[in-house]
Design a protein around this motif. Sequence first.
Motif, mmCIF file in Angstrom:
data_model
loop_
_atom_site.group_PDB
_atom_site.id
_atom_site.type_symbol
_atom_site.label_atom_id
_atom_site.label_comp_id
_atom_site.label_asym_id
_atom_site.label_seq_id
_atom_site.Cartn_x
_atom_site.Cartn_y
_atom_site.Cartn_z
ATOM 1 N N CYS A 80 13.046 31.486 56.110
ATOM 2 C CA CYS A 80 13.822 32.517 56.802
ATOM 3 C C CYS A 80 15.041 31.909 57.497
ATOM 4 O O CYS A 80 16.140 32.475 57.477
ATOM 5 C CB CYS A 80 12.949 33.242 57.827
ATOM 6 N N THR A 125 4.309 36.870 54.303
ATOM 7 C CA THR A 125 5.174 37.571 53.349
ATOM 8 C C THR A 125 6.153 38.530 54.014
ATOM 9 O O THR A 125 7.156 38.907 53.415
ATOM 10 C CB THR A 125 4.330 38.362 52.337
ATOM 11 N N LEU A 126 5.864 38.936 55.258
ATOM 12 C CA LEU A 126 6.741 39.896 55.939
ATOM 13 C C LEU A 126 7.651 39.240 56.971
ATOM 14 O O LEU A 126 8.480 39.922 57.582
ATOM 15 C CB LEU A 126 5.908 40.990 56.619
ATOM 16 N N GLY A 166 10.730 37.582 58.643
ATOM 17 C CA GLY A 166 12.144 37.731 58.363
ATOM 18 C C GLY A 166 12.608 39.164 58.206
ATOM 19 O O GLY A 166 13.811 39.430 58.195
ATOM 20 N N ARG A 167 11.682 40.095 58.126
ATOM 21 C CA ARG A 167 12.066 41.502 57.947
ATOM 22 C C ARG A 167 12.318 42.171 59.299
ATOM 23 O O ARG A 167 11.739 41.782 60.311
ATOM 24 C CB ARG A 167 10.976 42.253 57.198
ATOM 25 N N PRO A 168 13.149 43.198 59.319
ATOM 26 C CA PRO A 168 13.452 43.881 60.582
ATOM 27 C C PRO A 168 12.220 44.470 61.254
ATOM 28 O O PRO A 168 12.146 44.536 62.477
ATOM 29 C CB PRO A 168 14.430 44.994 60.157
ATOM 30 N N GLU A 169 11.224 44.889 60.464
ATOM 31 C CA GLU A 169 10.034 45.521 61.040
ATOM 32 C C GLU A 169 8.980 44.508 61.483
ATOM 33 O O GLU A 169 7.985 44.880 62.103
ATOM 34 C CB GLU A 169 9.406 46.489 60.034
ATOM 35 N N ALA A 170 9.181 43.227 61.167
ATOM 36 C CA ALA A 170 8.224 42.194 61.553
ATOM 37 C C ALA A 170 8.244 41.986 63.060
ATOM 38 O O ALA A 170 9.314 41.931 63.677
ATOM 39 C CB ALA A 170 8.533 40.885 60.841
#
Length: 296
Positions: A29, A132-133, A135-139
């Motif tokens: 990330c 796997t999640l 780096g995502r905005p919802e993490a």
Amino acid sequence: MRQTPSLAAQRTPVSVLGLGAMGRQLARCLLAAGHPTTVWNRTPAKADALIAQGALRARTVADAVAASPLVIVCVLDCEAVHQILGPDGAALSGKALVNLTSDTPERNRQTARWAAEHGIAYLSGAMLVPPTLLGRPEATILYSGSHRAHTEHEITLKGLGGRAPYLGADAGTATAYEVALLSLYYAGLAGMVHAFALAGGEGIPAEDLTPHLDAILGHFPSVAASMARDIDTGQYSGDADVLAIHTSGLAHIIKASQGHGINTDVLRAVKGLVDRAIAAGYGDAEFASVIEKMRE
């Protein structure tokens, strides 16, 4: 008016110590966001793929610490953190240390005290997300500890998880949230697996049961909000339901499970808790009242 941070400020050099599944993804990330990223692991070969993606290999922990103003450690537990960083505590002085290692709240407080003795801006993080999640905005990654470290590196931290709230100066707070929420997660997983096992005993495929899970799970947010209010006030009205009705329901589930040879340890523990609460006089109170027996 708040100015937008420069691109250079958003690309702070970062060192990542520990390249398990989480550590590797954290480094990926950071690389994807353009951060000069230095990595170290006890087993050097685990860094090879990251080196091929542009990371810099640190031969030693001291080299990794020297490379960046922000050091992220993600290993087995806080004992491993001390084994890795203990000899290099002085070299971390003046730097920010973000500990994304899972452990207990008190162990994190102990690590924070060690960091304070060495002049380290210590931030504890709780990753409520699978690798796997990241780096995502919802993490979501929760933080507590050094406010300065969180403020100075917030942009970088939000690159690891878009939800990166600061929960206060106590380094144990983020971990306290983590263990509380994970207790719900693991108990929920066990309940879900038991549901599939019981359905399977009746010839119902797990995939056929899945579309109907929301009939139960969909109520959880509103139930949780109501339960939290009652627990915080210590008032268990029983207006919505009463504890006594749950003991027979649990007994029926246990009997049906036994009929299919399905383990009932978890359900028996729940029923035992309910029965003890009823015996203590909470039969006309709501389910949240079992917390009084848990606290014993």
